[in-house]
Design an enzyme around this catalytic site. Sequence first.
Site, mmCIF file in Angstrom:
data_model
loop_
_atom_site.group_PDB
_atom_site.id
_atom_site.type_symbol
_atom_site.label_atom_id
_atom_site.label_comp_id
_atom_site.label_asym_id
_atom_site.label_seq_id
_atom_site.Cartn_x
_atom_site.Cartn_y
_atom_site.Cartn_z
ATOM 1 N N ARG A 1 -110.737 39.148 -50.861
ATOM 2 C CA ARG A 1 -109.301 38.896 -50.711
ATOM 3 C C ARG A 1 -108.600 39.939 -49.842
ATOM 4 N NH1 ARG A 1 -108.836 38.279 -57.144
ATOM 5 N NH2 ARG A 1 -110.793 39.435 -56.953
ATOM 6 N N GLU B 1 -111.033 34.446 -67.850
ATOM 7 C CA GLU B 1 -110.487 34.728 -66.516
ATOM 8 C C GLU B 1 -109.336 33.775 -66.213
ATOM 9 O OE1 GLU B 1 -111.343 37.426 -64.397
ATOM 10 O OE2 GLU B 1 -111.977 37.800 -66.448
HETATM 11 C C1 UD1 Z 1 -111.788 41.746 -63.265
HETATM 12 C C2 UD1 Z 1 -111.989 41.149 -64.650
HETATM 13 C C3 UD1 Z 1 -110.632 40.673 -65.179
HETATM 14 C C4 UD1 Z 1 -109.670 41.846 -65.219
HETATM 15 C C5 UD1 Z 1 -109.579 42.521 -63.852
HETATM 16 C C6 UD1 Z 1 -108.806 43.823 -63.988
HETATM 17 C C7 UD1 Z 1 -114.217 40.135 -64.655
HETATM 18 C C8 UD1 Z 1 -114.979 38.887 -64.583
HETATM 19 N N1 UD1 Z 1 -112.896 40.029 -64.554
HETATM 20 O O1 UD1 Z 1 -111.311 40.730 -62.413
HETATM 21 O O2 UD1 Z 1 -110.784 40.144 -66.486
HETATM 22 O O3 UD1 Z 1 -108.378 41.390 -65.637
HETATM 23 O O4 UD1 Z 1 -110.881 42.850 -63.347
HETATM 24 O O5 UD1 Z 1 -108.587 44.437 -62.759
HETATM 25 O O6 UD1 Z 1 -114.800 41.187 -64.808
HETATM 26 N N2 UD1 Z 1 -117.703 44.295 -58.597
HETATM 27 C C9 UD1 Z 1 -119.013 44.657 -58.411
HETATM 28 N N3 UD1 Z 1 -119.960 43.690 -58.224
HETATM 29 C C10 UD1 Z 1 -119.654 42.371 -58.247
HETATM 30 C C11 UD1 Z 1 -118.291 42.004 -58.454
HETATM 31 C C12 UD1 Z 1 -117.348 42.985 -58.638
HETATM 32 O O7 UD1 Z 1 -119.342 45.852 -58.383
HETATM 33 O O8 UD1 Z 1 -120.570 41.545 -58.078
HETATM 34 C C13 UD1 Z 1 -116.682 45.363 -58.765
HETATM 35 C C14 UD1 Z 1 -115.599 45.290 -57.708
HETATM 36 O O9 UD1 Z 1 -115.941 46.096 -56.592
HETATM 37 C C15 UD1 Z 1 -114.380 45.817 -58.431
HETATM 38 C C16 UD1 Z 1 -114.648 45.507 -59.886
HETATM 39 O O10 UD1 Z 1 -116.031 45.203 -59.990
HETATM 40 O O11 UD1 Z 1 -114.235 47.222 -58.265
HETATM 41 C C17 UD1 Z 1 -113.825 44.312 -60.375
HETATM 42 O O12 UD1 Z 1 -114.165 43.184 -59.597
HETATM 43 P P1 UD1 Z 1 -113.070 42.168 -59.069
HETATM 44 O O13 UD1 Z 1 -113.733 41.108 -58.293
HETATM 45 O O14 UD1 Z 1 -111.954 42.896 -58.459
HETATM 46 O O15 UD1 Z 1 -112.611 41.527 -60.474
HETATM 47 P P2 UD1 Z 1 -111.220 40.867 -60.796
HETATM 48 O O16 UD1 Z 1 -111.193 39.491 -60.252
HETATM 49 O O17 UD1 Z 1 -110.121 41.751 -60.443
HETATM 50 CA CA CA Z 2 -109.931 43.647 -59.269
#
Ligand code: UD1
Ligand code: CA
Length: 469
Positions: free
Chosen positions: A23, A160
């Site tokens: 995003r 979510e």
């Molecule tokens: C996530 C939470 C959501 C919460 C929000 C808070 C999940 C499924 N959802 O959503 O409930 O309200 O954070 O900010 O966890 N990342 C990885 N590997 C991946 C995917 C993500 O390391 O495969 C890391 C990203 O770099 C990031 C963090 O995990 O730093 C959160 O991932 P992001 O995709 O931002 O989750 P949200 O949609 O914000």
């Molecule tokens: Ca996030």
Amino acid sequence: MGVSIRVSSISTIVVLAAGLGTRMRSNLPKVMHPVCGVPLLSHVLAAADAVEAGRRVVVLGHGHDLVRPILPDGWEVCLQEQQRGTGDALLSAVAFIDDGPVLVLSGDTPLVTGELFRSLVEAHAASAVDATVLVMRPADPSGYGRVLSGSDGLIDRIVEHRDATPEERRVPEVNAGMYVLPGAESLEILRGVGSDNDQGELYLTDVVAGLRSRGRRVGAVLLDDPDAALGVNSRVDLAQVQALMRARICRDWMLAGVTVEDPDSTHIDATVRLEADVTLLPFCCLRGSTSVGRGSVIGPSATLIDTVVGEECHVRHSYTEGAVLARGVKVGPFSYLRPAARLEDGAKAGAFVEIKKSTIGAGSKVPHLSYIGDATIGVGTNIGAGNITANYDGREKHPTVIGDNVKTGADTVFVAPVTLGDDVTVGAGSIITKDVPAGALGIARCRQKNVLGYAGRRAGDASGEDDGD
Ligand code: UD1
Ligand code: CA
């Protein structure tokens, strides 16, 4: 005492930072985007230092080679080859996780503080639960996972936003993305969790329902500051978080004795250092390793990048990068100080002056419209208006050395390499190509010729010449 022993019982801190950051629509990994001059991830890691733990690991993936260099000592890296979701990210850290509690953090929440992490860990240790989720109530909960609690006050599951029913979306409590989880058991649960959700990802949040179905207790810690754990997913979030951190930084400096006349227009990087009784006038931008000493006034409208400003200086309407100002230095309005510009005590770079890789000695002044590059100027010297060091011959840069108590006339050009001794005077309009010995007058310009009666001669009445001087 009992609490602090339990606080240090975190086995591993895992920071999730492998996500693509789709995003953000950027080539730069999301966690590398700066907020107040420091990458998102660095803010989180600095705050995590407040929690004792056996091991500290960052999960990296997208652009990991760009992220590695900013990791402080003590942080290990684990690679998540494919970004299959936050649950998969924790699974990829299996080699770093044992039976003990794991503090899981997100790399994209730069407003977090050490205090916040400590209170999460302390609350977990002080309550009889198996896992604790940090919960917040942001003004706009959209995009976040909703926290669904049972009548016992414990959390049942997290859904979510995109998977939630309209009714679930009305729940104001959201998951801040930070947890204390039982290590090995959470991994076991994640191995059995599918990716049957809107994003087709393995959700870390599904650990909560998994723990509940095993009869475990999952508690919540509610953040009183709804902004403290805001996550950055888009550049709109980035700007919002930046504005909040900017206000926080200004406030902290004001409480430390700095006058910030207009905090709304003042940008201070998290890395900047200021002493008490500094005054920042409106529209100032202080970046990088900039520091400002006691009693100095910056602004209005000044940008200082990696600049060291001593005490009692004044920098107005100017742009400086990599410059060093000693004590009582005056700069501007409208000066441009470039790397390795050094102004000693009481020196001045006035209006429309550019200085690069040069030392201006104590009490010396470059008041108007000049370029000074690769020069060393002694003490008590006055550079006339519009002086230029011609330091570049098209291939190489050459030095100009100007002694103490020198006075140069307006519009002097120093064709470098060239040296002027102490107490030299230079006549206005001189092109100085040869060294000028101490105490001499250097003058290098065409003699003036006055053609007398020129106006009449034009009318056909020539009446003679005067050689003038
Ligand atoms: C996530 C939470 C959501 C919460 C929000 C808070 C999940 C499924 N959802 O959503 O409930 O309200 O954070 O900010 O966890 N990342 C990885 N590997 C991946 C995917 C993500 O390391 O495969 C890391 C990203 O770099 C990031 C963090 O995990 O730093 C959160 O991932 P992001 O995709 O931002 O989750 P949200 O949609 O914000
Ligand atoms: Ca996030």
